[in-house]
Design a protein around this motif. Structure first.
Motif, short mmCIF file in Angstrom:
data_model
loop_
_atom_site.label_atom_id
_atom_site.label_comp_id
_atom_site.label_asym_id
_atom_site.label_seq_id
_atom_site.Cartn_x
_atom_site.Cartn_y
_atom_site.Cartn_z
N ARG A 111 -27.52 39.57 -91.01
CA ARG A 111 -27.60 40.82 -90.23
C ARG A 111 -26.83 41.94 -90.94
O ARG A 111 -27.24 43.10 -90.91
CB ARG A 111 -27.04 40.64 -88.82
N GLU A 158 -25.13 36.02 -88.99
CA GLU A 158 -24.33 37.26 -88.89
C GLU A 158 -24.32 38.00 -90.21
O GLU A 158 -24.37 39.22 -90.27
CB GLU A 158 -22.84 36.93 -88.59
N LYS A 217 -30.61 44.47 -85.61
CA LYS A 217 -30.79 43.39 -84.63
C LYS A 217 -32.26 43.12 -84.36
O LYS A 217 -32.62 42.06 -83.88
CB LYS A 217 -30.07 43.73 -83.32
#
Lengths: 256, 322
Positions: free
Chosen positions: A80, A77, A203
């Motif tokens: 990202r 995460e 993503k």
């Protein structure tokens, strides 16, 4: 001045930590602090490091920004988040072990040898263990010069940068030959908020999955945590009603 | 095992933080000797000062242009050479910016996991250090043959500046493999007649509540009256009101003066980490719920723009009457 893309690739270290706004709690068994169901984020100093690298790319100095993270599965995460800020790709070295700075630096050094960046930018410290070591260790392992606690990075040629550092009592500027390691202090920049389209775009960016073993690094540390305790609580003081009362108290304590 | 302390200095005077590090190193070394490494250029006055510290038995001097400034790469090479020549079991430095810069660099050379900001020495291999901005204290044990550490000066008394008569030993300059890759360009130190923030007996600190950099002049008056230093919260630094050199907190300086006056500072965890060991804390804030009041010995709720001038005036009256 450096020519277009003269710095080539820039690597950035990122770490997943308990969010800075969370009041951490020591576990009753003293083995550490509560991490389950606690909000985690990208370490704030790492955010500054990512921002600086992305700005270098936007300024045409860097050709590619790669976010490198040693941490648990969920750290994806946080990689990202770096990609949403503008990093081009990620490398995730997955481990559930405690990430001692020495071992992290060993892994990052191996990544650097493979990726051959001009610069490796890290946060000056992570706000969980507050070690302030990884950049210095990394520079030492690679035999690269270091500019720690940087508040400004200025290219002076294709092969050198001036790094202004926050030192006790003021600022110091060093000239570092590239490749170099730089660690980010607070005033280096103000990190951007990732816009929604960039979060969506992130993503689709690539994250390479690796393990410490891929780099021949054993995560066992020579520094073992025996126990973690609450700090002693300061005794509550009193509220005074006026300046006169405050002055009387300070006089009574022999402070004025 | 014997311990080595890396001296912090400007080639003419020894920083007081070094004497605090000597105390910590002595606690680790136990009955074994403590040495000080003075790496600098034309730094004999510093070597003399280090040799006079009570409890120091040897001063190793590396006098070379490469270490005229505390360049971590070169300083680390000198420290590693000293460890190799003398077999020290511990290398310590004060947890100043300079100490934090160099100790981990030595870690890479000696393959040892450094220990940052030690606040207590439990035994020769076990130490206590704050984590999470001081919201937890970790007890850690090192199995490295050479223990590398930075020590928080405010948690160890300074070793007396005199009483010692250590041998001063010149060391050959080691190889400095990075000497041509890192060069000192310039330093810009904030000039101030006030005492050094890290060791001042009184600190007057301002936060976001001050609203502007100009308003810090009000605090300067109070600080000067008390013979104190000026500090600031990270919020005030972030908003550009004052220089980062004034920042007190987890990401700035750690201070523990006799009197700490926090003005317009809410008391974020990160700030408390930098000042909660002060002997007496005074908080002035308009928000009764501000967390700073939970650590303050004396809290005064109200408008700082009225309180600070009144406080300054009343203290001035007492001082002039005395």
């Amino acid at each position: 001045m450096a020519a277009n893309g003269a710095f080539g690739r820039v690597l950035v270290g990122v770490k997943r930590v308990i969010d800075y706004a969370v009041k951490v709690r020591v576990k009753p068994d003293k083995s550490g602090v509560e991490t389950v169901n606690v909000k985690h984020s990208l370490n704030p100093f790492c955010e500054i490091a990512v921002e600086e690298a992305v700005r270098m790319k936007e300024a045409g100095l860097a050709t590619e920004v790669v976010a490198v993270c040693v941490g648990p599965k969920k750290a994806q995460e946080n990689i990202r988040s770096a990609l949403a800020m503008g990093a081009d790709r990620g490398i995730h070295i997955e481990t559930d072990e405690e990430v001692a700075p020495l071992n992290v630096a060993r892994i990052l050094a191996e990544v650097a040898k493979a990726e051959e960046p001009s610069m490796f930018i890290l946060g000056k410290q992570a706000i969980d263990d507050d070690s302030n070591q990884t950049g210095q260790l990394l520079g030492g392992f690679l035999g690269w010069p270091q500019g720690t606690m940087a508040s400004k990075i200025e290219p002076v040629s294709d092969t050198a940068v001036h790094v202004t550092r926050e030192i006790d009592g003021g600022l110091e500027t060093l000239e570092l030959s590239l490749p170099a390691v730089v660690t980010a202090d607070l005033r280096l920049n103000k990190p951007r908020f990732a816009a929604l389209p960039n979060i969506m775009k992130a993503k689709r960016k690539k994250i390479d999955a690796k393990t410490p073993a891929d780099f021949g690094v054993d995560m066992a540390s020579s520094l073992q945590t025996l126990e973690v305790n609450e700090p002693p609580v300061r005794e509550a003081g009193i509220m005074v009603g006026s300046v006169d009362e405050l002055v009387e108290k300070l006089k009574g304590d022999g402070l004025i | 095992a014997s311990a080595l302390v890396i001296a912090e200095h400007d080639n003419s005077s020894l920083a007081k933080a070094t004497r605090h590090a000597v105390s910590a190193a002595a606690a680790v070394a136990g009955s074994d000797p403590v040495a000080v490494l003075v790496a600098g250029s034309n730094c004999s006055a510093v070597a003399d000062a280090a040799a006079a510290i009570d409890g120091v038995s040897q001063v190793l001097v590396v006098d070379a242009p490469e270490v005229e400034h505390p360049i971590a790469e070169n300083l680390a090479a000198a420290a590693a050479a000293a460890v190799e020549a003398h077999g020290f079991g511990t290398v310590a430095a004060a947890a100043t910016v300079s100490g934090k810069n160099v100790i981990p660099r030595i870690g890479a050379l000696l393959n040892a996991q450094p220990i940052s900001e030690v606040v207590e020495v439990v035994s020769e291999d076990t130490f206590v250090r704050p984590i999470y901005a001081g919201n937890a204290l970790a007890t850690v044990k090192s199995s490295d043959p050479v223990k590398l550490m930075t020590v928080r000066a405010t948690n160890f008394d300074a070793a007396p500046a005199d009483g010692g008569s250590a041998d001063i030993v010149a060391m050959d300059a080691p190889d400095f493999p990075l000497a041509d890759k890192v060069k000192f360009v310039s330093a810009e130190l904030s000039q101030s007649d006030r005492p050094d923030l890290a060791s001042a007996p009184v600190v007057v600190s301002g936060g976001r509540g001050l609203k502007s950099g100009e308003n810090f002049a009000m605090l300067e008056k109070l600080a000067d009256l008390l013979g104190g230093a000026m500090g600031a919260s990270r919020a005030a630094v972030d908003e550009g009101m004052v220089n980062n050199a004034l920042q007190i907190g987890q990401t700035g300086l750690i201070v523990a003066p006799d009197l700490y006056i926090a003005v317009g500072i809410s008391g974020a965890i990160q700030h408390l980490a930098g000042m909660k060991d002060s002997k007496v804390i005074v908080a002035i804030n308009k928000d009764a719920e501000a967390p700073i009041f939970s650590v303050a010995d004396y809290g005064l709720e109200g408008d700082l723009f009225q309180i600070v001038p009144e406080l300054t005036e009343k203290i001035a009256a007492i001082k002039s009457a005395a």
